[in-house]
Design a protein around this motif. Sequence first.
Motif, PDB file in Angstrom:
ATOM      1  N   VAL A 127       8.791   2.576   3.651  1.00  0.00           N
ATOM      2  CA  VAL A 127       8.487   3.204   2.365  1.00  0.00           C
ATOM      3  C   VAL A 127       8.124   4.665   2.623  1.00  0.00           C
ATOM      4  N   TYR A 128       8.593   5.522   1.750  1.00  0.00           N
ATOM      5  CA  TYR A 128       8.306   6.956   1.847  1.00  0.00           C
ATOM      6  C   TYR A 128       6.798   7.157   1.785  1.00  0.00           C
ATOM      7  N   ILE A 129       6.286   7.941   2.707  1.00  0.00           N
ATOM      8  CA  ILE A 129       4.840   8.093   2.856  1.00  0.00           C
ATOM      9  C   ILE A 129       4.161   8.581   1.574  1.00  0.00           C
ATOM     10  N   ASP A 130       4.859   9.374   0.766  1.00  0.00           N
ATOM     11  CA  ASP A 130       4.267   9.904  -0.467  1.00  0.00           C
ATOM     12  C   ASP A 130       4.631   9.096  -1.715  1.00  0.00           C
ATOM     13  N   ASN A 131       5.250   7.934  -1.552  1.00  0.00           N
ATOM     14  CA  ASN A 131       5.567   7.075  -2.691  1.00  0.00           C
ATOM     15  C   ASN A 131       4.361   6.159  -2.936  1.00  0.00           C
ATOM     16  N   THR A 132       3.345   6.723  -3.586  1.00  0.00           N
ATOM     17  CA  THR A 132       2.082   6.006  -3.744  1.00  0.00           C
ATOM     18  C   THR A 132       2.233   4.754  -4.605  1.00  0.00           C
ATOM     19  N   ARG A 133       3.100   4.787  -5.607  1.00  0.00           N
ATOM     20  CA  ARG A 133       3.295   3.612  -6.459  1.00  0.00           C
ATOM     21  C   ARG A 133       3.794   2.431  -5.626  1.00  0.00           C
ATOM     22  N   ALA A 134       4.829   2.666  -4.825  1.00  0.00           N
ATOM     23  CA  ALA A 134       5.386   1.602  -3.989  1.00  0.00           C
ATOM     24  C   ALA A 134       4.390   1.166  -2.916  1.00  0.00           C
ATOM     25  N   ARG A 135       3.700   2.115  -2.316  1.00  0.00           N
ATOM     26  CA  ARG A 135       2.745   1.756  -1.263  1.00  0.00           C
ATOM     27  C   ARG A 135       1.624   0.872  -1.802  1.00  0.00           C
ATOM     28  N   ARG A 136       1.120   1.179  -2.995  1.00  0.00           N
ATOM     29  CA  ARG A 136       0.078   0.332  -3.603  1.00  0.00           C
ATOM     30  C   ARG A 136       0.606  -1.076  -3.858  1.00  0.00           C
ATOM     31  N   PHE A 137       1.858  -1.147  -4.340  1.00  0.00           N
ATOM     32  CA  PHE A 137       2.487  -2.443  -4.604  1.00  0.00           C
ATOM     33  C   PHE A 137       2.541  -3.275  -3.326  1.00  0.00           C
ATOM     34  N   TYR A 138       3.021  -2.677  -2.236  1.00  0.00           N
ATOM     35  CA  TYR A 138       3.136  -3.403  -0.971  1.00  0.00           C
ATOM     36  C   TYR A 138       1.763  -3.722  -0.379  1.00  0.00           C
ATOM     37  N   ASP A 139       0.811  -2.802  -0.512  1.00  0.00           N
ATOM     38  CA  ASP A 139      -0.555  -3.074  -0.030  1.00  0.00           C
ATOM     39  C   ASP A 139      -1.146  -4.295  -0.724  1.00  0.00           C
ATOM     40  N   ARG A 140      -0.960  -4.385  -2.041  1.00  0.00           N
ATOM     41  CA  ARG A 140      -1.505  -5.521  -2.794  1.00  0.00           C
ATOM     42  C   ARG A 140      -0.915  -6.847  -2.329  1.00  0.00           C
ATOM     43  N   LEU A 141       0.312  -6.819  -1.835  1.00  0.00           N
ATOM     44  CA  LEU A 141       0.966  -8.035  -1.362  1.00  0.00           C
ATOM     45  C   LEU A 141       0.562  -8.407   0.060  1.00  0.00           C
ATOM     46  N   GLY A 142      -0.160  -7.521   0.741  1.00  0.00           N
ATOM     47  CA  GLY A 142      -0.621  -7.813   2.090  1.00  0.00           C
ATOM     48  C   GLY A 142       0.188  -7.179   3.202  1.00  0.00           C
ATOM     49  N   PHE A 143       1.141  -6.326   2.870  1.00  0.00           N
ATOM     50  CA  PHE A 143       1.876  -5.605   3.907  1.00  0.00           C
ATOM     51  C   PHE A 143       0.922  -4.655   4.610  1.00  0.00           C
ATOM     52  N   VAL A 144       1.131  -4.473   5.917  1.00  0.00           N
ATOM     53  CA  VAL A 144       0.320  -3.539   6.703  1.00  0.00           C
ATOM     54  C   VAL A 144       1.241  -2.575   7.443  1.00  0.00           C
ATOM     55  N   LYS A 145       0.742  -1.365   7.630  1.00  0.00           N
ATOM     56  CA  LYS A 145       1.495  -0.359   8.365  1.00  0.00           C
ATOM     57  C   LYS A 145       1.550  -0.741   9.837  1.00  0.00           C
ATOM     58  N   VAL A 146       2.776  -0.707  10.400  1.00  0.00           N
ATOM     59  CA  VAL A 146       2.940  -1.029  11.818  1.00  0.00           C
ATOM     60  C   VAL A 146       3.701   0.051  12.577  1.00  0.00           C
TER      61      VAL A 146
END
Length: 167
Positions: A127-146
């Motif tokens: 996910v694009y680092i500045d795509n905050t909408r998408a990052r919040r969506f994935y964070d809520r689902l439990g995705f973690v940065k690796v």
Amino acid sequence: MIAYRDARPDDAAALSAMAQQSFIETFGPLYAPADLDLFLDQAMSPAAYARQLADPAYRVHLATVEGQPIGFAKLGANYFDGFDPAAPCLHQLYVLSAHHGDGVGKRLMAWTLETAQVLGSELYLSVYIDNTRARRFYDRLGFVKVGDYIFRVGNHEDHDIIMRLTL
């Protein structure tokens, strides 16, 4: 009414048009026109989607209104160096901006997670680092940065992050 179904080879042109529209809506202003055009012509052409829809390594699920795509999720092989190559990867999850908030992204992600569980024990995406909408969506689902990933749009390099979800 929004309908959901798996994509077919004859969806390539409509899928390409929808993907290009969504990408331009979300990211278009970030790029020089030549870079954007090159990317769209190579990565999001009808021919590119036709190849993927004919390839059993890809799975694409559509959201449609009156038969026209308004969103889709595309799963395929993991292409990130240093991570499990057998694990599935969410290559794209796009929804036209007119349908943000309609639950389309959530429904497509539910299909993605259900399908990915059959394919492996982890799911990757970038996910694009500045795509905050998408990052919040994935964070809520439990995705973690690796990890980190360079995503090319024409000759432009974007900084993406690689995320993983243990299924």
